[in-house]
Design a protein around this motif. Structure first.
Motif, PDB file in Angstrom:
ATOM      1  N   SER A 586       0.824  -1.212   0.000  1.00  0.00           N
ATOM      2  CA  SER A 586       0.000   0.000   0.000  1.00  0.00           C
ATOM      3  C   SER A 586       0.852   1.254   0.000  1.00  0.00           C
ATOM      4  N   ASP A 587       1.912   1.289   0.831  1.00  0.00           N
ATOM      5  CA  ASP A 587       2.729   2.499   0.951  1.00  0.00           C
ATOM      6  C   ASP A 587       3.488   2.813  -0.328  1.00  0.00           C
ATOM      7  N   PHE A 588       4.011   1.777  -0.991  1.00  0.00           N
ATOM      8  CA  PHE A 588       4.856   2.006  -2.160  1.00  0.00           C
ATOM      9  C   PHE A 588       4.113   1.775  -3.485  1.00  0.00           C
ATOM     10  N   ASP A 589       2.783   1.521  -3.392  1.00  0.00           N
ATOM     11  CA  ASP A 589       1.984   1.243  -4.593  1.00  0.00           C
ATOM     12  C   ASP A 589       2.675   0.153  -5.414  1.00  0.00           C
ATOM     13  N   ALA A 590       3.039  -0.938  -4.712  1.00  0.00           N
ATOM     14  CA  ALA A 590       3.838  -1.992  -5.324  1.00  0.00           C
ATOM     15  C   ALA A 590       2.959  -3.162  -5.722  1.00  0.00           C
TER      16      ALA A 590
END
Length: 598
Positions: A586-590
């Motif tokens: 979620s944080d890195f849109d990975a």
């Protein structure tokens, strides 16, 4: 008489004249007499203890016209040149201003030349720790194998800054601080040569203030002699140097004994108004408590080991008998530990005032007879409201007795009287008490709506095991209102708090044979190790007893044979379910492209 002229006038010119350092003097004198000189010497020690002085005396002993000799004659031309500092073969270098690598290279060039008119070429490098790293490296080979008739003497106050490669190439001599008797003899000799009458107490005071340094003591002596009086008195020394007199300490000890706080504050005001040295005042205060302690314990025998004037020793012996030994020892320790705090405080005067008042009221602040097991006053119940009334749903407890040790913890592991709530606990049934629980603990309350147990308030839960009149036990066979299966138990356990690994587990409830068993199936060995930890097992046992009833066992297994590696499907499910993985995605849109086992 100026301080500089007094120090320079009486600088020792022979080994025998140097105060202290007897072992080092013997070694250097014998080496000069036998002409067995090391390539390099390292003299280290605090300021003013004779490092540079002995270096110059050694240089004279090596180059004296009567050499080899144990002592320089100080009358030949070589000795007189070295004493005056004009000898071309004895070079003194200040490393603070000549510490660069260029200076070291120039020094290496000078080393290659033979002595002009002396037997030895001596290089004295003062404050040698100021040499740069490059300069040290440039001197390594020269120090190890200098040309014949060349020696180095490095003097420093900070030997720990030297590279180990330099120290290993030198004969290292550690100069010690001078003992007070040695300083007193040296100062008395200077005063005798100056034909100045003196009080022995004044000499002792200056030597004590010098703290083992000859140069500091000589500077203080010159400062006091600048008054120009016919004799040296203790009163003059204390007045010039800003030192507290015996009257201050007798008044202070009397005020502390009487627990007279205003008198302590008034004495401290006098100390500050006179501009007395607070650091030395604390040193003498620590010495005062040390003397009192020895006199209190040894009586008349202690007079031989305390440094007190003969006319005052009887008074100090009387005062020692008026204090309890524990009080004196505590004040001595408080003074030693409080010195740095006072001197580094933003408000040193207030810090010193607090220290002295603590000493005065120490018997009231702390019962000295119970130092090993200090008591705390009774406190209000941890479950009571701020106003003093018991909190709702709890019963008041009896206050801690006088034997309760300070810092003892109860009711959830927190100090008595703490407002912090006790941690949530899952009380087991009376028939199967959890480890460490009292057999009088009340049974868990019946479950509320939706299969969730109605929890006690933190205060009530904290007092369950120690209540003087425990509530009558409830029925231990109360069944949960939720479904009697794994899914219902898992929802109930998850509502009680996060249990690492339980969310990913599968399981089943086996009712036969009675009372039943909860079998938890883990995905792999690591997962099983999480849930089979003793703390986790105890928590799961308590939850199972609450949900299914007493006696239900919990068993943790793996869902498939433990091969040490997960299958691809199991690994993907395990990784995707990890909260840290989801958070990272979620944080890195990975996006997770591939999942591989270790």
């Amino acid at each position: 008489m100026s301080t500089t002229s007094l120090t320079a006038k009486y600088r020792p010119q022979r080994f025998a004249d140097v105060a202290g350092q007897d072992a080092i003097k013997r070694i250097l004198s014998r080496a000069a007499a036998e002409d067995k000189i090391a390539p390099a010497y390292l003299f280290s020690g605090t300021r003013g203890v004779g490092k540079t002085t002995l270096a110059r005396v050694l240089a004279k002993a090596l180059n004296c016209e009567s050499a080899p000799t144990a002592e320089p004659c100080n009358v030949c031309s070589q000795c007189r040149q070295i004493t005056a500092g004009v000898s071309p073969d004895v070079i003194e270098i200040d490393a603070a201003t000549h510490g660069k690598v260029e200076d070291a290279r120039k020094l290496k060039e000078d080393v290659g030349y033979a002595p002009l008119q002396s037997r030895y070429k001596v290089f004295i490098i003062d404050e040698a720790h100021m040499l740069s790293t490059a300069a040290f490296n440039a001197l390594l080979k020269t120090l190890e194998e200098p040309p014949a008739r060349v020696t180095f003497i490095l003097a420093t106050t900070e030997a720990h800054k030297f590279p180990a490669t330099i120290i290993s190439r030198c004969q290292h001599f550690l100069f010690k601080r001078l003992a007070q008797p040695e300083l007193e003899v040296h100062l008395a000799g200077v005063l005798d040569r100056e034909a100045i009458h003196y009080e022995s107490t004044a000499v002792s005071l200056i030597a004590r203030r010098g703290a083992g340094s000859v140069r500091d003591s000589m500077s203080l002596l010159g400062q006091v002699l600048a008054l120009g009086g016919a004799e040296l008195t203790e009163a003059d020394a204390r007045g010039v140097l800003g030192l507290a007199g015996q009257d201050i300490f007798f008044g202070l000890i009397e005020a502390i004994h009487a627990q007279d706080g205003p008198a302590v504050v008034e004495l401290l005001r006098q100390v500050l108004e006179k501009g007395l040295d607070i650091g030395f005042f604390l040193r003498e205060l620590a010495g005062m408590w040390r003397n009192l302690f020895l006199l209190r314990q040894a009586g008349q025998k202690g007079l031989s080991v305390v440094d007190l004037p003969a006319e005052d020793s009887g008074l100090w012996l009387d005062w020692a008998g008026k204090f309890d030994a524990a009080h004196i020892h505590a004040c001595w320790q408080m003074t030693l530990e409080g010195q740095r705090r006072v001197l580094t405080s933003l408000e040193p005067a207030l810090s010193l005032e607090l220290l002295l008042l603590n000493m005065a009221y120490l018997p009231n602040l702390l019962p000295l007879q119970n130092l090993a097991s200090c008591s705390v006053p009774p406190e209000r119940s941890a479950g009571s409201a701020p106003g003093g009334a018991p909190a709702s749903g709890t019963s008041p407890r009896s206050p801690a007795g006088p034997g309760t040790p300070y810092g003892a913890q109860s009711h959830g592991g927190h100090p008595q009287g703490s407002s912090r709530p006790a941690p949530r606990r899952f009380a087991p049934s009376p028939s199967t008490p959890a480890p460490g629980a009292s057999t009088g603990t009340a049974a868990p309350p019946p479950h509320g709506q939706g299969g969730y147990a109605a929890r006690q308030s933190p205060s009530a839960a904290g007092h369950a095991a120690v209540a003087e009149h425990p509530a009558p036990p409830q029925s231990a066979t109360a069944a949960p209102s939720g479904p009697r299966n794994w899914d219902g138990f898992k929802r109930f356990a998850m509502k009680s708090g996060e249990i690492s690994g339980l969310k990913q587990a599968r399981g089943e409830f086996v009712p036969d044979p009675e009372p039943g068993q909860v079998r938890i199936l883990c995905t792999n060995a690591f997962h099983r190790s999480q849930l089979s930890h003793p703390d986790k097992l105890r928590q799961l046992d308590a939850l199972a007893a609450q949900y299914f009833g007493p006696g239900v066992a919990v068993r943790v297994d793996t869902a498939e044979p433990d091969t040490g590696r997960m299958s691809g499907e199991t690994l993907s499910a395990y990784i995707d379910s990890r909260p840290e993985v989801r958070q990272a995605v979620s944080d890195f849109d990975a996006e997770i492209i591939e999942r591989k086992p270790r």
